[in-house]
Design an enzyme around this catalytic site. Structure first.
Site, short mmCIF file in Angstrom:
data_model
loop_
_atom_site.label_atom_id
_atom_site.label_comp_id
_atom_site.label_asym_id
_atom_site.label_seq_id
_atom_site.Cartn_x
_atom_site.Cartn_y
_atom_site.Cartn_z
N GLY A 44 20.64 -0.16 -14.07
CA GLY A 44 21.70 -1.14 -14.28
C GLY A 44 23.06 -0.72 -13.78
O GLY A 44 24.08 -1.27 -14.20
N CYS B 118 20.99 16.48 15.96
CA CYS B 118 22.22 17.21 16.29
C CYS B 118 21.96 18.39 17.23
O CYS B 118 22.83 18.78 18.00
CB CYS B 118 22.91 17.67 15.02
SG CYS B 118 23.54 16.28 14.05
N HIS C 281 19.02 11.79 11.17
CA HIS C 281 20.19 12.63 10.84
C HIS C 281 20.69 12.35 9.42
O HIS C 281 20.95 13.29 8.65
CB HIS C 281 21.34 12.43 11.83
CG HIS C 281 22.61 13.01 11.30
ND1 HIS C 281 22.88 14.36 11.34
CD2 HIS C 281 23.62 12.45 10.58
CE1 HIS C 281 24.01 14.60 10.70
NE2 HIS C 281 24.48 13.45 10.23
N ASP D 46 17.88 8.06 -5.84
CA ASP D 46 17.46 7.37 -4.64
C ASP D 46 18.59 6.46 -4.23
O ASP D 46 19.42 6.09 -5.06
CB ASP D 46 16.22 6.50 -4.90
CG ASP D 46 16.58 5.25 -5.66
OD1 ASP D 46 16.78 5.33 -6.89
OD2 ASP D 46 16.71 4.17 -5.05
N CYS E 107 19.76 19.52 12.25
CA CYS E 107 18.66 18.56 12.37
C CYS E 107 18.25 18.40 13.83
O CYS E 107 18.98 18.76 14.74
CB CYS E 107 19.02 17.22 11.73
SG CYS E 107 19.90 16.06 12.79
N GLN F 287 19.19 0.92 -20.33
CA GLN F 287 20.14 -0.12 -19.91
C GLN F 287 21.33 -0.09 -20.88
O GLN F 287 21.62 0.94 -21.45
CB GLN F 287 19.43 -1.48 -19.87
CG GLN F 287 18.42 -1.60 -18.70
CD GLN F 287 19.08 -1.77 -17.34
OE1 GLN F 287 20.28 -2.01 -17.23
NE2 GLN F 287 18.30 -1.61 -16.28
N CYS G 235 25.30 20.72 11.68
CA CYS G 235 23.99 20.22 11.24
C CYS G 235 22.89 20.79 12.13
O CYS G 235 23.03 20.84 13.35
CB CYS G 235 23.98 18.69 11.30
SG CYS G 235 22.41 17.94 10.82
N ASP H 148 9.40 1.66 -7.94
CA ASP H 148 10.21 0.96 -8.94
C ASP H 148 9.34 -0.16 -9.52
O ASP H 148 8.22 -0.39 -9.08
CB ASP H 148 11.51 0.44 -8.32
CG ASP H 148 11.29 -0.62 -7.26
OD1 ASP H 148 10.13 -1.02 -7.02
OD2 ASP H 148 12.28 -1.06 -6.66
N SER H 149 9.87 -0.86 -10.53
CA SER H 149 9.03 -1.83 -11.24
C SER H 149 9.06 -3.21 -10.61
O SER H 149 8.28 -4.08 -10.99
CB SER H 149 9.52 -1.96 -12.68
OG SER H 149 10.80 -2.57 -12.70
N GLY H 150 9.96 -3.43 -9.67
CA GLY H 150 10.15 -4.77 -9.13
C GLY H 150 11.26 -5.52 -9.84
O GLY H 150 11.74 -6.54 -9.36
N GLY H 151 11.66 -5.01 -11.00
CA GLY H 151 12.68 -5.69 -11.80
C GLY H 151 13.98 -5.87 -11.06
O GLY H 151 14.53 -6.97 -11.00
N PHE H 152 14.48 -4.79 -10.46
CA PHE H 152 15.77 -4.87 -9.79
C PHE H 152 15.75 -5.91 -8.67
O PHE H 152 16.67 -6.70 -8.52
CB PHE H 152 16.17 -3.50 -9.24
CG PHE H 152 17.55 -3.48 -8.64
CD1 PHE H 152 18.66 -3.39 -9.46
CD2 PHE H 152 17.73 -3.58 -7.27
CE1 PHE H 152 19.94 -3.39 -8.92
CE2 PHE H 152 19.01 -3.58 -6.72
CZ PHE H 152 20.11 -3.48 -7.54
N ASP I 215 12.16 -3.60 -16.45
CA ASP I 215 13.36 -3.78 -17.26
C ASP I 215 14.15 -4.97 -16.74
O ASP I 215 13.87 -5.49 -15.66
CB ASP I 215 14.23 -2.52 -17.19
CG ASP I 215 14.69 -2.21 -15.77
OD1 ASP I 215 13.97 -2.59 -14.81
OD2 ASP I 215 15.75 -1.60 -15.60
#
Ligand SMILES: [Zn+2]
Length: 383
Positions: A243, A336, A362, A293, A333, A216, A331, A91-95, A145
């Site tokens: 956003g 489990c 899990h 994500d 995995c 945005q 499941c 990510d850009s770091g903005g958030f 952004d």
């Protein structure tokens, strides 16, 4: 060349395809686990590979502060540093800097902020965010952004959107001038592990990163439409919807996602940032989102909250103390297949490190399996 996006099947608005990156192919729609500091907390890279993770997200803000971009760049970039030869998105770091409410100051030039670690002063601008992300060397990087807060009045949302558009153009300009500075873009940056080789793939020396734009416009459908159209005019190989999940009701998130999707190019990847529950990621994938994500599966796991085929399980509850059954009987995995609810509950109650590890494995498996099911659903109904 940066990335290629191929759609193999469609069903309604949904698409199943492949994102071909300099570090391997990613089947879409895809859920990207969050590895904030170059690590998915508690889970080693070999287990992530076994889980079938094809792309990870790492946070620029956190890596910028620690260990610092120069350290990572000298190590050959994030792939080599963290011994992960598959795809990465940063990510850009903005958030993150916008989350530092009392520690930041926003201007047209960029954002001045104080580190949450030691209070030191830093500055991120569109150009600096590109420089840092080029130094980290992820396959996909994001424009810097402004994540508009919620609620916000219409004038504020419009001003913020306009600044994000100006910043997007600055990001693209800087990126185009510096994209060959990526650490693995030089001949000396061959992967340390003699990994997968593919004679027909372009060499990494020829490859560059892909810079995605971010739409945005707050919770205003018309501003979202304008933001999408004008971000597309600037021109990127993929587009994100940013956003959202900033405190608005879930129904509003859904409405804005669905309306914004209509304005994004059909032949390019669409990335919905920071969303959501297993049900939500399945719904958005069926609506035509290709990439998502969220910290939810990993963060919830560390708090003993597990997602199963029968809904949420809070493993800390005393009712599981004698429960010999698997966490999720359907499941497959590694957790489990092997451990009982009683043992997982005991580990959690005893504050054992293994509790965090197993719970995270899990939950990630559940999210990845959810996406596999959606991809199969799309392919089954394609014509
Ligand atoms: Zn499981």
């Amino acid at each position: 060349m940066s990335i290629q996006f191929q759609i193999d099947a469609t069903r309604g608005s949904a698409r199943a395809g492949r994102l071909i990156t300099p570090h391997g192919e990613v089947e879409t729609p895809v859920f990207m686990p969050v590895g904030t500091l170059g690590s998915v907390k508690g889970v080693s890279q070999d287990v992530l590979e076994e889980l079938g993770v094809e792309i990870l997200l790492a946070n620029t803000y956190h890596l910028f502060l620690r260990p610092g971009v120069e350290t990572v760049r000298r190590m050959g970039g994030l792939h080599r540093f963290m011994a992960w030869d598959r795809a990465i998105l940063t990510d850009s770091g903005g958030f993150q800097v916008f989350s530092l409410n009392d520690l930041r100051k926003v201007s047209e030039e960029g954002v001045a902020f104080r580190s949450h670690l030691d209070g030191a002063s830093h500055f991120l601008s569109p150009e600096k965010a590109m420089e840092v992300q080029i130094g980290l060397g992820a396959d996909i990087i994001m424009a810097f952004d402004e994540c508009t807060e919620y609620p916000a009045d219409s004038e504020r949302v419009r001003d913020s959107m306009e600044m994000t558009l100006r910043w997007a153009a600055r990001c693209k300009n800087y990126f185009e001038e510096h994209k060959y500075d990526v650490p693995w873009g030089v001949e000396t940056a061959e992967p340390r592990s003699a990994g997968r080789t593919n004679a027909s793939a372009p060499t990494r020396a020829e490859a560059t990163q892909a810079l995605f734009g971010i739409v945005q416009g707050g919770m205003d459908r018309e501003l979202r439409r304008q933001s999408a159209a004008r971000t597309i005019d600037i021109g990127f190989p993929g587009y994100a919807i940013g956003g959202l999940s900033v405190g608005e009701p879930r129904e509003l998130t859904r409405e804005i996602v669905l309306s914004t999707l209509e304005h994004l190019p059909a032949d390019q990847p669409r990335y919905l940032m920071g969303v959501g529950t297993p049900e939500e990621i399945a719904e958005y994938a069926k609506a035509g989102v290709d990439m998502m994500d969220c910290v939810l599966p990993t963060r919830a796991a560390r708090h003993g909250l597990l997602f199963t085929s029968e809904g949420k399980v809070s493993i800390k509850q005393a009712r599981y103390a004698q429960d010999e059954s698997a966490l999720d009987p359907t499941c497959d995995c590694r957790v489990c297949r092997r451990y009982s609810r009683a043992y997982l509950r005991h580990l959690y109650a005893s504050n054992e490190l293994l509790a965090q590890v197993l719970n995270t494995v899990h939950n990630l498996h559940h999210y990845l399996a959810t996406m596999r099911t959606v991809r199969a659903w799309i392919r089954a109904g394609s014509h």
